[in-house]
Scaffold this motif. Sequence first.
Motif, PDB file in Angstrom:
ATOM      1  N   LYS A  18     109.792 -45.457  29.559  1.00 35.46           N
ATOM      2  CA  LYS A  18     109.141 -46.754  29.334  1.00 35.46           C
ATOM      3  C   LYS A  18     109.927 -47.565  28.300  1.00 35.46           C
ATOM      4  O   LYS A  18     110.511 -46.984  27.371  1.00 35.46           O
ATOM      5  CB  LYS A  18     107.724 -46.545  28.806  1.00 35.46           C
ATOM      6  N   GLY A  20     110.139 -50.435  25.199  1.00 29.19           N
ATOM      7  CA  GLY A  20     109.310 -50.946  24.110  1.00 29.19           C
ATOM      8  C   GLY A  20     108.386 -49.934  23.466  1.00 29.19           C
ATOM      9  O   GLY A  20     107.398 -50.294  22.845  1.00 29.19           O
ATOM     10  N   LYS A  23     111.810 -46.145  21.015  1.00 26.20           N
ATOM     11  CA  LYS A  23     112.980 -45.250  21.071  1.00 26.20           C
ATOM     12  C   LYS A  23     114.055 -45.682  20.074  1.00 26.20           C
ATOM     13  O   LYS A  23     114.526 -44.880  19.264  1.00 26.20           O
ATOM     14  CB  LYS A  23     113.610 -45.261  22.476  1.00 26.20           C
ATOM     15  N   THR A  24     114.447 -46.955  20.181  1.00 24.49           N
ATOM     16  CA  THR A  24     115.556 -47.431  19.355  1.00 24.49           C
ATOM     17  C   THR A  24     115.182 -47.413  17.871  1.00 24.49           C
ATOM     18  O   THR A  24     115.992 -47.017  17.022  1.00 24.49           O
ATOM     19  CB  THR A  24     115.970 -48.848  19.809  1.00 24.49           C
ATOM     20  N   MET A 192     104.045 -46.412  16.213  1.00 21.38           N
ATOM     21  CA  MET A 192     103.282 -47.671  16.250  1.00 21.38           C
ATOM     22  C   MET A 192     101.786 -47.380  16.205  1.00 21.38           C
ATOM     23  O   MET A 192     100.993 -48.029  16.898  1.00 21.38           O
ATOM     24  CB  MET A 192     103.631 -48.487  17.496  1.00 21.38           C
ATOM     25  N   VAL A 220     104.093 -42.158  12.906  1.00 22.63           N
ATOM     26  CA  VAL A 220     104.688 -43.402  12.403  1.00 22.63           C
ATOM     27  C   VAL A 220     103.694 -44.546  12.623  1.00 22.63           C
ATOM     28  O   VAL A 220     103.291 -44.812  13.757  1.00 22.63           O
ATOM     29  CB  VAL A 220     106.018 -43.711  13.121  1.00 22.63           C
ATOM     30  N   ARG A 222     102.129 -48.443  12.791  1.00 20.40           N
ATOM     31  CA  ARG A 222     102.620 -49.782  13.105  1.00 20.40           C
ATOM     32  C   ARG A 222     102.877 -50.468  11.770  1.00 20.40           C
ATOM     33  O   ARG A 222     102.025 -50.488  10.895  1.00 20.40           O
ATOM     34  CB  ARG A 222     101.562 -50.549  13.906  1.00 20.40           C
ATOM     35  N   ASN A 223     104.096 -50.946  11.584  1.00 21.32           N
ATOM     36  CA  ASN A 223     104.467 -51.493  10.286  1.00 21.32           C
ATOM     37  C   ASN A 223     105.480 -52.614  10.473  1.00 21.32           C
ATOM     38  O   ASN A 223     106.548 -52.409  11.042  1.00 21.32           O
ATOM     39  CB  ASN A 223     105.053 -50.353   9.419  1.00 21.32           C
ATOM     40  N   LEU A 226     109.298 -52.337   9.721  1.00 21.36           N
ATOM     41  CA  LEU A 226     110.153 -51.660  10.711  1.00 21.36           C
ATOM     42  C   LEU A 226     110.599 -52.636  11.798  1.00 21.36           C
ATOM     43  O   LEU A 226     111.707 -52.529  12.321  1.00 21.36           O
ATOM     44  CB  LEU A 226     109.409 -50.486  11.353  1.00 21.36           C
ATOM     45  N   ALA A 227     109.714 -53.583  12.122  1.00 20.35           N
ATOM     46  CA  ALA A 227     110.039 -54.554  13.172  1.00 20.35           C
ATOM     47  C   ALA A 227     110.988 -55.637  12.658  1.00 20.35           C
ATOM     48  O   ALA A 227     111.785 -56.182  13.414  1.00 20.35           O
ATOM     49  CB  ALA A 227     108.751 -55.173  13.703  1.00 20.35           C
TER      50      ALA A 227
HETATM   51  P1  ADP Z   1     112.426 -49.087  22.874  1.00 24.94           P
HETATM   52  O1  ADP Z   1     113.756 -48.731  22.340  1.00 24.94           O
HETATM   53  O2  ADP Z   1     111.652 -47.891  23.368  1.00 24.94           O
HETATM   54  O3  ADP Z   1     112.500 -50.161  23.923  1.00 24.94           O
HETATM   55  P2  ADP Z   1     111.974 -50.369  20.311  1.00 24.94           P
HETATM   56  O4  ADP Z   1     112.281 -49.340  19.285  1.00 24.94           O
HETATM   57  O5  ADP Z   1     113.007 -51.393  20.575  1.00 24.94           O
HETATM   58  O6  ADP Z   1     111.534 -49.673  21.662  1.00 24.94           O
HETATM   59  O7  ADP Z   1     110.597 -51.045  19.883  1.00 24.94           O
HETATM   60  C1  ADP Z   1     109.997 -52.100  20.630  1.00 24.94           C
HETATM   61  C2  ADP Z   1     109.519 -53.180  19.681  1.00 24.94           C
HETATM   62  O8  ADP Z   1     108.522 -52.663  18.808  1.00 24.94           O
HETATM   63  C3  ADP Z   1     110.621 -53.705  18.775  1.00 24.94           C
HETATM   64  O9  ADP Z   1     110.417 -55.074  18.580  1.00 24.94           O
HETATM   65  C4  ADP Z   1     110.419 -52.956  17.462  1.00 24.94           C
HETATM   66  O10 ADP Z   1     110.868 -53.680  16.336  1.00 24.94           O
HETATM   67  C5  ADP Z   1     108.913 -52.782  17.449  1.00 24.94           C
HETATM   68  N1  ADP Z   1     108.502 -51.548  16.737  1.00 24.94           N
HETATM   69  C6  ADP Z   1     108.942 -50.294  16.972  1.00 24.94           C
HETATM   70  N2  ADP Z   1     108.324 -49.405  16.190  1.00 24.94           N
HETATM   71  C7  ADP Z   1     107.463 -50.118  15.403  1.00 24.94           C
HETATM   72  C8  ADP Z   1     106.514 -49.778  14.377  1.00 24.94           C
HETATM   73  N3  ADP Z   1     106.326 -48.511  13.993  1.00 24.94           N
HETATM   74  N4  ADP Z   1     105.805 -50.780  13.824  1.00 24.94           N
HETATM   75  C9  ADP Z   1     105.966 -52.064  14.224  1.00 24.94           C
HETATM   76  N5  ADP Z   1     106.838 -52.447  15.168  1.00 24.94           N
HETATM   77  C10 ADP Z   1     107.571 -51.496  15.771  1.00 24.94           C
END
Ligand code: ADP
Length: 277
Positions: A18, A20, A23-24, A192, A220, A222-223, A226-227
Amino acid sequence: MNQNENGVANVFCIANQKGGVGKTTTAINLAAALVARRKRVLLVDLDPQGNATMGSGVDKNRSEANLYQVLLGEATVQAVCKRSESGGYDVVPANRELSGADIDLVEMDERERQLKLALDSVLEAYDYILIDCPPALSLLTLNGLACAQGVIIPMQCEYFALEGLSDLVNTIKRVHRNINPALRLIGLLRVMFDTRVTLQQQVSAQIESHFGDKVFQTIVPRNVRLAEAPSHGVPGTVYDRGSRGAKAYIDFGDELVRRVKREALVARARTPGVKTV
Ligand code: ADP
Ligand code: MG
């Protein structure tokens, strides 16, 4: 002990088909958390979106060569590797060129082993190699799974989170059987997370009862810090060390290192004639 029982890097995929789901964010912050633990880390960006590259402060469009050329055997990992100054780890960058790899690889012999071949030469230079997988069970992801010892699955505790998870678990089992017997599921990481949402607590409990000790204790939250961090090209753990998100990823790094150590000891204890100390 830093490296694994064979004296080479622990190679882990961060995967979930999936998009978002974190992962990254997990790949970048885990890399930085391991660096804070004095580990030598390589982050491989296996996603044509190049988010792990950019989020590490490396411009995905400035390098002459990237993972695409590496997978096609036209460049070495050492040649394309860039330093993340903000994170303190090395990055194999990716950009949209990599989206052609799925098609180009089909024509090649051992198409799912190209990343493994490429990483073999740097296994001794790192303690951990983290692979940020794309949101698909594609040939690119298969290349990641074919060279890893473990898979870390970040997931959100939402209603549909468990749906699709069985496809990923079955893929891991298939790769384990047919391509890479070393591969195993290291664990599921809840990300999140919002404690105020009852549904998230329910799904979290469901994940625990279903996967038992395969679920990491660290959660982890939602913070927003991190975003925000990726737009500055800095890992969240460095961007705001005191934030709840940063602390969670630092804890996760510690938990992962402990888990890896424990599993290595168990594996050694099972091998006849090998001492555990
Ligand atoms: P993926 O690599 O699975 O597609 P991302 O790591 O890019 O997912 O995360 C998707 C979105 O959610 C990004 O905009 C990221 O900044 C945000 N995000 C990820 N983890 C958190 C978190 N713990 N709290 C708030 N936002 C987050
Ligand atoms: Mg991503």
